[in-house]
Write a protein that holds these residues in place. Sequence first.
Motif, mmCIF file in Angstrom:
data_model
loop_
_atom_site.group_PDB
_atom_site.id
_atom_site.type_symbol
_atom_site.label_atom_id
_atom_site.label_comp_id
_atom_site.label_asym_id
_atom_site.label_seq_id
_atom_site.Cartn_x
_atom_site.Cartn_y
_atom_site.Cartn_z
ATOM 1 N N LEU A 76 -14.146 4.542 1.783
ATOM 2 C CA LEU A 76 -14.573 3.425 0.875
ATOM 3 C C LEU A 76 -13.445 3.096 -0.034
ATOM 4 O O LEU A 76 -13.510 1.998 -0.359
ATOM 5 N N LEU A 77 -12.996 4.063 -0.654
ATOM 6 C CA LEU A 77 -12.140 4.132 -1.802
ATOM 7 C C LEU A 77 -10.504 4.114 -1.864
ATOM 8 O O LEU A 77 -9.687 3.560 -2.443
ATOM 9 N N LEU A 78 -10.179 4.780 -0.466
ATOM 10 C CA LEU A 78 -8.758 5.442 -0.748
ATOM 11 C C LEU A 78 -7.832 5.051 0.835
ATOM 12 O O LEU A 78 -8.541 5.130 1.853
ATOM 13 N N PRO A 79 -6.632 4.560 0.634
ATOM 14 C CA PRO A 79 -5.873 4.409 -0.460
ATOM 15 C C PRO A 79 -6.066 2.933 -1.502
ATOM 16 O O PRO A 79 -5.794 2.986 -2.582
ATOM 17 N N LYS A 80 -6.974 2.099 -0.879
ATOM 18 C CA LYS A 80 -7.340 1.028 -1.672
ATOM 19 C C LYS A 80 -8.733 0.846 -1.502
ATOM 20 O O LYS A 80 -9.371 1.184 -0.458
ATOM 21 N N PRO A 81 -9.584 0.465 -2.347
ATOM 22 C CA PRO A 81 -11.012 0.041 -2.203
ATOM 23 C C PRO A 81 -11.210 -0.640 -0.921
ATOM 24 O O PRO A 81 -10.278 -1.827 -0.839
ATOM 25 N N ILE A 82 -12.172 -0.494 -0.101
ATOM 26 C CA ILE A 82 -12.339 -1.150 1.080
ATOM 27 C C ILE A 82 -12.637 -2.603 0.831
ATOM 28 O O ILE A 82 -12.234 -3.396 1.756
ATOM 29 N N ALA A 494 2.246 1.313 -5.869
ATOM 30 C CA ALA A 494 0.831 0.384 -5.842
ATOM 31 C C ALA A 494 1.251 -0.472 -6.891
ATOM 32 O O ALA A 494 0.736 -1.737 -6.709
ATOM 33 N N ALA A 495 1.717 -0.410 -8.152
ATOM 34 C CA ALA A 495 2.064 -1.326 -9.181
ATOM 35 C C ALA A 495 3.039 -2.480 -8.521
ATOM 36 O O ALA A 495 2.759 -3.597 -8.708
ATOM 37 N N ALA A 496 3.903 -2.138 -7.783
ATOM 38 C CA ALA A 496 4.767 -3.326 -7.107
ATOM 39 C C ALA A 496 4.054 -4.098 -6.339
ATOM 40 O O ALA A 496 4.194 -5.177 -6.272
ATOM 41 N N ALA A 682 -5.126 12.849 -8.468
ATOM 42 C CA ALA A 682 -4.596 11.835 -9.368
ATOM 43 C C ALA A 682 -3.603 10.790 -8.414
ATOM 44 O O ALA A 682 -3.726 9.919 -8.494
ATOM 45 N N SER A 683 -3.052 11.524 -7.551
ATOM 46 C CA SER A 683 -2.096 10.678 -6.702
ATOM 47 C C SER A 683 -2.812 10.071 -5.447
ATOM 48 O O SER A 683 -2.501 8.611 -5.584
ATOM 49 N N LEU A 684 -3.979 10.382 -5.331
ATOM 50 C CA LEU A 684 -4.595 9.607 -4.291
ATOM 51 C C LEU A 684 -5.581 8.482 -4.876
ATOM 52 O O LEU A 684 -5.757 7.552 -4.513
ATOM 53 N N LEU A 685 -5.902 8.768 -6.053
ATOM 54 C CA LEU A 685 -6.474 7.487 -7.071
ATOM 55 C C LEU A 685 -5.776 6.650 -7.658
ATOM 56 O O LEU A 685 -6.219 6.068 -8.680
ATOM 57 N N SER A 686 -4.258 6.892 -7.629
ATOM 58 C CA SER A 686 -3.578 6.157 -8.703
ATOM 59 C C SER A 686 -3.963 4.643 -8.707
ATOM 60 O O SER A 686 -3.743 4.060 -9.575
ATOM 61 N N THR A 687 -4.035 4.076 -7.351
ATOM 62 C CA THR A 687 -4.268 2.504 -7.583
ATOM 63 C C THR A 687 -5.612 2.217 -8.246
ATOM 64 O O THR A 687 -5.614 1.306 -8.824
ATOM 65 N N LEU A 688 -6.777 3.000 -8.037
ATOM 66 C CA LEU A 688 -7.786 2.795 -8.705
ATOM 67 C C LEU A 688 -7.654 2.843 -10.292
ATOM 68 O O LEU A 688 -8.234 2.151 -11.063
ATOM 69 N N PHE A 689 -6.898 3.868 -10.555
ATOM 70 C CA PHE A 689 -6.579 4.078 -12.029
ATOM 71 C C PHE A 689 -5.839 2.906 -12.610
ATOM 72 O O PHE A 689 -5.881 2.497 -13.849
ATOM 73 N N LEU A 690 -4.867 2.226 -11.705
ATOM 74 C CA LEU A 690 -4.248 1.194 -12.319
ATOM 75 C C LEU A 690 -5.143 0.010 -12.227
ATOM 76 O O LEU A 690 -4.904 -0.776 -13.308
ATOM 77 N N LEU A 691 -5.897 -0.251 -11.558
ATOM 78 C CA LEU A 691 -6.823 -1.413 -11.248
ATOM 79 C C LEU A 691 -8.000 -1.195 -12.429
ATOM 80 O O LEU A 691 -8.245 -2.212 -13.063
#
Length: 695
Positions: A76-82, A494-496, A682-691
Amino acid sequence: MFEISTQTVQMASLLISILALAFAVWLYTWVKSQPSSNARIAEIGEYIRQGANTFLKREYLILARFTAVAGVLIVLLLPKPIWNTNNISENIFMAVSYVFGTVLSALAGKIGIQIATIANIKAAEAATKGVKPSFMTGFRGGAVMGMAVVGTSLLGVTLVIWLVGDASAVLGFSFGASSLALFAKAGGGIFTKTADISADLVGKVELGIEEDDPRNPAVIADNVGDNVGDVAGMGADLFDSNVASMSAALVMATSLGGIAGKNVAMVFIYAAIGLLSSIIGVATARIGEKGDPSKALNTSTYVTTGIYAVLTALSTYIFGLEWRIWGATAIGLIVGTIIGITSDYFTNDAKPIVQAVANASKSGPAFTILSGFSYGLISALPALIGIAVTSLAAYYICDPLGPGYGMFGISMSAVGMLSIVGMIISNDAYGPIVDNARGLAEMGGLGEKVIAIADELDSAGNTVKAVTKGFSIGAAGLTVIALLGAFMSEVNTAAAELGLETISHFDIMNPAVFFGLIVGIAIPAVFSAMLMLGVDKNAQRMVEEIHRQWESIPGLKEGKEGVKPDYDKCIDIATTGSLKELIPAGLTAIIATIVVGFIGGVSAIGGFLTGNIASGLLLALLMSNAGGLWDNSKKYVEAGNCGGKGSPAHKAAVVGDTVGDPFKDTAGPSINTQITVVSLVASLLSTLFLLYSLF
């Protein structure tokens, strides 16, 4: 100079992995073919085997449910929310990689249990023929575990990269290995120390009977615990460390030159050579008829280290690889060996520190605890300096190669330190095998001469276990520093993609970073306390059960023929209690990471990981070394020093050992897995923490 493609290197890695697994099968067959005819030893050995397999089955059923839930969340969530991705296959590949990691990690533990519960019987009976046959049986039994763990870890990482073609999926594989290792190490550690403390306190201190007296109801649970904690748990732990170091290096190598670049090839070349060196080291390990087991184990380690250094230098020259990166790898290898030697100085009963604590025990248990704890604190300094110097040197050696290469150098020093992990695991698994063999020799009535041989082998196992724990904590330290670099790489990727600002450092004056730092410092202490309180509560229940049986079973005290304690009841207490306690501690660390990330974002996570690494390494080294120090102080007294068995010094030393047991075998070695797990989360959820973050 020869050009070499990443695909060719991956094929070679697969072949070396298969060679290691084939060698493990040969070693297993050799150990199983050793003679064993003592009916009493076979009966007790069967009790141990059944208890270990029952625990493992119940533990794996619980962890299978955790894996299923985590797998669904990853989809559902990784690497990006579905709901935010056009490529759902990435999420599916990540989840499959995660499940694959847990399965291989569990398999490593199962293989370890299978061989250890055969090798302990064979080593006990081999001791009737002398040190050499018993040592070779115990060592080759441990080597089955070493070859299987490293063979499957290299095989798994190579297959994930080959089939998925994405280094981020390797982080999913690594998280699977780490999460299972976290719970397996915690659960096994609680089980083994529940039984060990109960058997020691009631048997040695209250009842005045020998360590492995068959009248003690906890004695079989203690032997089962050696297998589920020091074999299955340790195998999963080092499987995790090896995979995590490769994962961090591969993520950074990919960010520097793509998945088909020379840097990725170098990671595989060095990892494969490490496994090949361990195969050679194990195959050539020998001991004389009256040889010194500790010397034989250490010599094998040094031989493997030398082979690795030479072969990696040759491959660097032949394939035109970067010498600076080889230098970073070599530093990691050398410092890993030095950390092991410093651990040996603080925990070996032939050295002055252990003898000083044993002498302090003559004044009572308070002085045993004070002196052991103080030396444990001091013992952390050399290893921490070693980790700091290694990371600093590796960074500055590789930094001139270009942006990002400094952190890649640190990740390769971790790969170097863990390169000989096949030999390290072989040495480590030897310890619980010969420990069980010593107990079986006593319970099987093989006589004082055989017990003395088993004691000599067991003492070497204890010393080497302390060395390998120091090594694995040092390697975990470098690995998680490398994972901090992998976290930054994942955040910036992810930021790029999202058009956000990238990060190059974490400023401690930033309130979000400082917030994460303080919380991160606290988590290893809370995690350790939860595990040790689990041992405390469980051991109290078992002590009550031992008292009940000792008083209520007619003829047990007197040792009447045919009268046996209810061993199964103690095994059940240890199993039920440890399975109840293992999930909360692990979930606390994971949930804390997620909460910090959603409150403070990626900056807070940077601080959180830094604090977690620093306090985690200090606590892990303190507890592992202090525990080993107390254990060998007790053995030094039992060898006839400071008054010998039954003296006030002996009773004080036993108290020190019971405090040290959950230090060295439950909390200490579990912390390095905990810091790896939170780094991967932390690495796996980095995109979620950014968003999605509050600040």
